[in-house]
Scaffold this motif. Structure first.
Motif, PDB file in Angstrom:
ATOM      1  N   VAL A  90       0.679  -0.984  -0.310  1.00  0.00           N
ATOM      2  CA  VAL A  90       0.376  -0.241  -0.001  1.00  0.00           C
ATOM      3  C   VAL A  90       1.023   1.731   0.097  1.00  0.00           C
ATOM      4  O   VAL A  90       1.246   2.140  -0.881  1.00  0.00           O
ATOM      5  CB  VAL A  90      -0.837  -0.422   1.165  1.00  0.00           C
ATOM      6  CG1 VAL A  90      -1.652   1.167   1.375  1.00  0.00           C
ATOM      7  CG2 VAL A  90      -1.958  -1.209   0.695  1.00  0.00           C
ATOM      8  N   ALA A  91       1.816   1.349   0.794  1.00  0.00           N
ATOM      9  CA  ALA A  91       3.165   2.616   1.113  1.00  0.00           C
ATOM     10  C   ALA A  91       3.122   2.224  -0.362  1.00  0.00           C
ATOM     11  O   ALA A  91       3.464   4.053  -1.148  1.00  0.00           O
ATOM     12  CB  ALA A  91       3.219   2.339   1.889  1.00  0.00           C
ATOM     13  N   VAL A  92       4.027   2.111  -1.197  1.00  0.00           N
ATOM     14  CA  VAL A  92       4.462   1.469  -2.614  1.00  0.00           C
ATOM     15  C   VAL A  92       3.716   1.870  -3.808  1.00  0.00           C
ATOM     16  O   VAL A  92       3.696   3.029  -4.203  1.00  0.00           O
ATOM     17  CB  VAL A  92       5.362   0.285  -2.480  1.00  0.00           C
ATOM     18  CG1 VAL A  92       5.514  -0.178  -3.830  1.00  0.00           C
ATOM     19  CG2 VAL A  92       6.450  -0.018  -1.514  1.00  0.00           C
ATOM     20  N   GLU A  93       2.869   1.632  -3.689  1.00  0.00           N
ATOM     21  CA  GLU A  93       1.482   1.865  -4.584  1.00  0.00           C
ATOM     22  C   GLU A  93       1.544   3.705  -4.321  1.00  0.00           C
ATOM     23  O   GLU A  93       1.601   4.258  -5.054  1.00  0.00           O
ATOM     24  CB  GLU A  93       0.696   1.041  -4.499  1.00  0.00           C
ATOM     25  CG  GLU A  93      -0.757   1.259  -5.348  1.00  0.00           C
ATOM     26  CD  GLU A  93      -1.730   0.608  -4.867  1.00  0.00           C
ATOM     27  OE1 GLU A  93      -2.410   0.173  -5.988  1.00  0.00           O
ATOM     28  OE2 GLU A  93      -2.627   0.329  -3.794  1.00  0.00           O
ATOM     29  N   THR A  94       1.235   4.245  -3.142  1.00  0.00           N
ATOM     30  CA  THR A  94       0.253   5.156  -2.988  1.00  0.00           C
ATOM     31  C   THR A  94       1.690   6.012  -3.201  1.00  0.00           C
ATOM     32  O   THR A  94       1.917   7.487  -3.808  1.00  0.00           O
ATOM     33  CB  THR A  94       0.288   5.804  -1.434  1.00  0.00           C
ATOM     34  OG1 THR A  94       0.564   5.712  -0.821  1.00  0.00           O
ATOM     35  CG2 THR A  94      -1.911   4.804  -1.800  1.00  0.00           C
ATOM     36  N   MET A  95       3.100   5.709  -2.407  1.00  0.00           N
ATOM     37  CA  MET A  95       4.034   6.411  -2.835  1.00  0.00           C
ATOM     38  C   MET A  95       5.033   6.852  -4.357  1.00  0.00           C
ATOM     39  O   MET A  95       4.827   7.937  -4.858  1.00  0.00           O
ATOM     40  CB  MET A  95       5.417   6.377  -2.129  1.00  0.00           C
ATOM     41  CG  MET A  95       5.282   6.750  -0.517  1.00  0.00           C
ATOM     42  SD  MET A  95       6.818   6.070   0.041  1.00  0.00           S
ATOM     43  CE  MET A  95       6.876   4.364   0.144  1.00  0.00           C
ATOM     44  N   THR A  96       4.230   5.862  -4.906  1.00  0.00           N
ATOM     45  CA  THR A  96       4.778   5.808  -6.474  1.00  0.00           C
ATOM     46  C   THR A  96       3.645   6.200  -7.095  1.00  0.00           C
ATOM     47  O   THR A  96       4.096   7.726  -8.076  1.00  0.00           O
ATOM     48  CB  THR A  96       4.847   4.972  -7.297  1.00  0.00           C
ATOM     49  OG1 THR A  96       5.613   3.888  -6.637  1.00  0.00           O
ATOM     50  CG2 THR A  96       4.794   4.572  -8.881  1.00  0.00           C
TER      51      THR A  96
END
Length: 247
Positions: A90-96
């Motif tokens: 979730v963190a990687v998705e939104t930060m991307t």
């Protein structure tokens, strides 16, 4: 948007095959004449249209133009302590989607999750797959790097080499909203900003001391305490608005 090898991304007919071709032909069901965007993940973007659907996993794209997008400056790197469950993805998705340039998984002292042996390889692969999917969704030509798992010592070294470093900490007295970007002009352009996001249990005193000693400054995001999987995305938005990136 579809991914192709850098060498193949040229003006003219570009063939999509394999997984990308299958997605174009059988999932998206592209038809002749439909507009298509191709990227290589390293900053090059091609614009064209479907020339032919050759089979269930092969599509030819007539690329009319290819342009290289410059690297964004400053470069934003988030050191993300390992969250529980699927919150890392979730963190990687939104930060991307927001615009991170690199995500560094970090094995903090108080992380409940541990990447050991084969489990770590699978988890890292999930983070990288998530970043690729999110980059496509957000129409990015330059995809973020998801680095190998870092130790606290490696994070401190990264902080020491950065133009600026931010450690998110709920007990910090200075709000990140007041952070000011001072460009460091060098051969590397406007430099690199490193943001450290701790685990749900917080940073240990030893970690905090090591990061401050390496040159980082502590900031808080506001009156509430965010989850580790949310904090990095919020911090990125603040920094992007405080640098030339969103101007």
């Amino acid at each position: 948007m579809f991914l192709v090898e850098s060498a193949a991304l040229v003006a003219g007919v570009v063939r999509l095959s394999g997984a990308e071709g299958r997605h174009a032909a059988t999932v998206v069901r592209l038809a002749v004449g439909e507009p298509v965007v191709l990227v290589d993940g390293s900053g090059r973007r091609g614009v064209g249209a479907v020339a032919a659907v050759v089979g269930k996993d092969v599509v030819d794209i007539a690329v009319s133009s290819v342009a290289a997008e410059p690297s964004a400056a400053p470069r934003l790197v988030v050191v993300q302590a390992l969250p529980k469950g699927d919150r890392g993805e979730v963190a990687v998705e939104t930060m991307t989607e927001v615009g991170v340039d690199e995500v560094v998984p970090w094995a903090a002292t108080r992380c409940v999750t541990r990447w050991r042996e084969g489990r770590g390889d699978k988890a890292l692969a999930k983070w990288r797959t998530t970043a690729a999917a999110a980059a496509k969704q957000s129409r990015r030509a330059r995809w973020p790097v998801v680095a190998d798992l870092a130790s606290t010592a490696a994070v401190a070294e990264r902080i020491a080499a950065a133009s600026a470093a931010v450690v998110l900490h709920e007990e910090a007295t200075v709000p990140l909203a007041g952070w000011s970007w001072s460009p460091v002009l060098s051969g590397a352009g406007l430099g690199e900003v490193v943001v450290v996001v701790g685990p749900e249990g917080g940073l240990s005193p030893e970690e905090l001391e090591a990061f401050v000693r390496a040159g980082a400054t502590t900031y808080h995001l506001g009156p509430t305490v965010l989850r580790t999987s949310t904090a990095g995305t919020v911090a990125l938005a603040v920094l992007l608005a405080r640098t030339p990136r969103w101007h």
